[in-house]
Design an enzyme around this catalytic site. Sequence first.
Site, PDB file in Angstrom:
ATOM      1  N   GLY A  98       0.949  -1.322   0.089  1.00  0.00           N
ATOM      2  CA  GLY A  98      -0.076  -0.027   0.060  1.00  0.00           C
ATOM      3  C   GLY A  98       0.737   1.041   0.041  1.00  0.00           C
ATOM      4  N   GLY A 100       2.752   3.414   1.362  1.00  0.00           N
ATOM      5  CA  GLY A 100       3.607   3.511   2.634  1.00  0.00           C
ATOM      6  C   GLY A 100       4.318   4.836   3.087  1.00  0.00           C
ATOM      7  N   ARG A 101       4.584   5.750   2.070  1.00  0.00           N
ATOM      8  CA  ARG A 101       4.754   7.161   2.437  1.00  0.00           C
ATOM      9  C   ARG A 101       4.116   8.006   1.539  1.00  0.00           C
ATOM     10  NH1 ARG A 101      11.329   7.765   0.528  1.00  0.00           N
ATOM     11  NH2 ARG A 101      11.202   6.486  -1.215  1.00  0.00           N
ATOM     12  N   ASP A 133       8.861   4.914   8.687  1.00  0.00           N
ATOM     13  CA  ASP A 133       8.411   6.071   9.181  1.00  0.00           C
ATOM     14  C   ASP A 133       7.454   6.797   8.566  1.00  0.00           C
ATOM     15  OD1 ASP A 133      10.125   7.273   7.832  1.00  0.00           O
ATOM     16  OD2 ASP A 133      11.370   7.758   9.337  1.00  0.00           O
ATOM     17  N   ARG A 198      -2.622   1.264  -9.564  1.00  0.00           N
ATOM     18  CA  ARG A 198      -1.404   0.423 -10.047  1.00  0.00           C
ATOM     19  C   ARG A 198      -1.982  -1.079 -10.309  1.00  0.00           C
ATOM     20  NH1 ARG A 198       2.885   2.413  -6.600  1.00  0.00           N
ATOM     21  NH2 ARG A 198       2.219   4.562  -5.742  1.00  0.00           N
ATOM     22  N   ASP A 268       3.500  -3.660  -8.217  1.00  0.00           N
ATOM     23  CA  ASP A 268       3.048  -2.440  -7.355  1.00  0.00           C
ATOM     24  C   ASP A 268       3.408  -1.230  -7.547  1.00  0.00           C
ATOM     25  OD1 ASP A 268       4.990  -3.897  -5.738  1.00  0.00           O
ATOM     26  OD2 ASP A 268       5.256  -2.040  -4.973  1.00  0.00           O
TER      27      ASP A 268
END
Length: 513
Positions: A98, A100-101, A133, A198, A268
Amino acid sequence: MNIEHIGQPFLKKFPGDFSNNPLQRNTPKVLFATVKPAEFYKPHLIAFNEALSEEIGLGKFEEKDLNFLVGSQLPNNMQTYATAYAGHQFGNWAGQLGDGRAILAGEITNANGKKTEVQWKGAGATPYSRRADGRAVLRSSVREYLISEAMYHLGVPTTRALSLAFTGEDVIRDIMYNGNPQYEKGAVIIRTAESFLRFGHFELMFAQGEHKLLQDLLDFTIENYFPEIVSSGHQKYKDFFENVCTRTADLMVEWFRVGFVHGVMNTDNMSILGLTIDYGPYSMMDEYNLNFTPNTTDLPGRRYAFGKQGQIAHWNLWKLANALQPIINDENFLENTLKDFGIYFWEAHDKMLCKKFGFDGLKKEDAEFFTNWQGLMQELQLDHTLFFNQLEKITPDTDLNEHFSPVAYTVFNEEKINKLEDFIEQYRSRLHSNSISKQESLKLMETTNPKFILRNYLLYECIEEISSGKTEMLVKLTQALEHPYQELFPEFSKKRPSSYNNTAGCSTLSCSS
């Protein structure tokens, strides 16, 4: 900026997790999770793409917009979110992935009715951050900001970049994954695209057995992003897959034309619209090498090497076909369409090469000529871009050794000079059979072969300058990339200096780029 006009049709259409919980976790049976960007209290603007902002309908930048550019102090009615997808990474099934950032603000519609999605990258953790993070460093943010605009002006389908800003905080990264993490300046970019959907979005629904949701996603995608599809029933899904295959093949041909190596072509990271997306350890190619990969994570197998990109795109489309099979429900059709991909790709690829060489069209004997050219390029270690720039300038009196040695990454000996002379003789013979004039041939070359490409060493120097508080090189690179078929700055039209051959973050990069 008109941020109050950003809509969120995706949230209204599909099931999601509205808990605003950024903790990493599985989110089954949903396509998104709402999440708030991190708060950054000392942002500083580095660059803003005024032309793009006006084009997509956000309007002019004002100082009060700075917080929005890093995802802070958003309007109360804006529900920001990250999408879930899955994928095959380096050939292996990776399960739920997914954004992520990346965090989506939503969709803006300009005065002409064109819709554009707006997304922050580096604005904090999401449920899909996989123990990371969600931040981004200046290094990777500058690289994506500049290359996405460079690709756009080269004429390659791509996501685009709206803004680049410091967050005011430091982020720790291990650039080469060798146990030496260091603090780096944090940054956020805003990137835009017609859609960020995607292959992996469709793979996730298939893997979870959510066939009804898979069909809903297909219907939504066709209705919003494929207006050329006017068929109905199962035929529209077949037309959709054929269209995705064609767009993907065309994209690969464009990558080969300009010498772009993505570096991490996981499913992805494949746009359903045929856009270049997710600029990580990419590189514009210096010396021509079919086996070149800029991604240290891709060694030693070199799955995503320059010369394999068409093959990998084909493999990724097989995985997409597998995910769409429950809806299309016609294995013969899918197999035949995938077989046609290879035929279409190679014909389009060779027609592209014809333009690079100034040929009037593809002839049977050109296949052998192109094979000879590839061998020559690799043996003489010729610079991909600069070779064609020099080829445009040769005359009957040109000293080939003197003319081409400055764009080679090896020293010419007599044997290599002889091979170069033999090839140029073949080239001149082929040009002689052209049915178009010399002027038309040269025009083909000049509009197909860029004079400027955004080389990794230039990016490296630019990042170093920005880190020290300077932006002169950023301004010059921006001007150059906006006019890639002109030579605005001759100092940028040179091969990579040998001093950068083994510089981390320059010649090769990790996925932490």
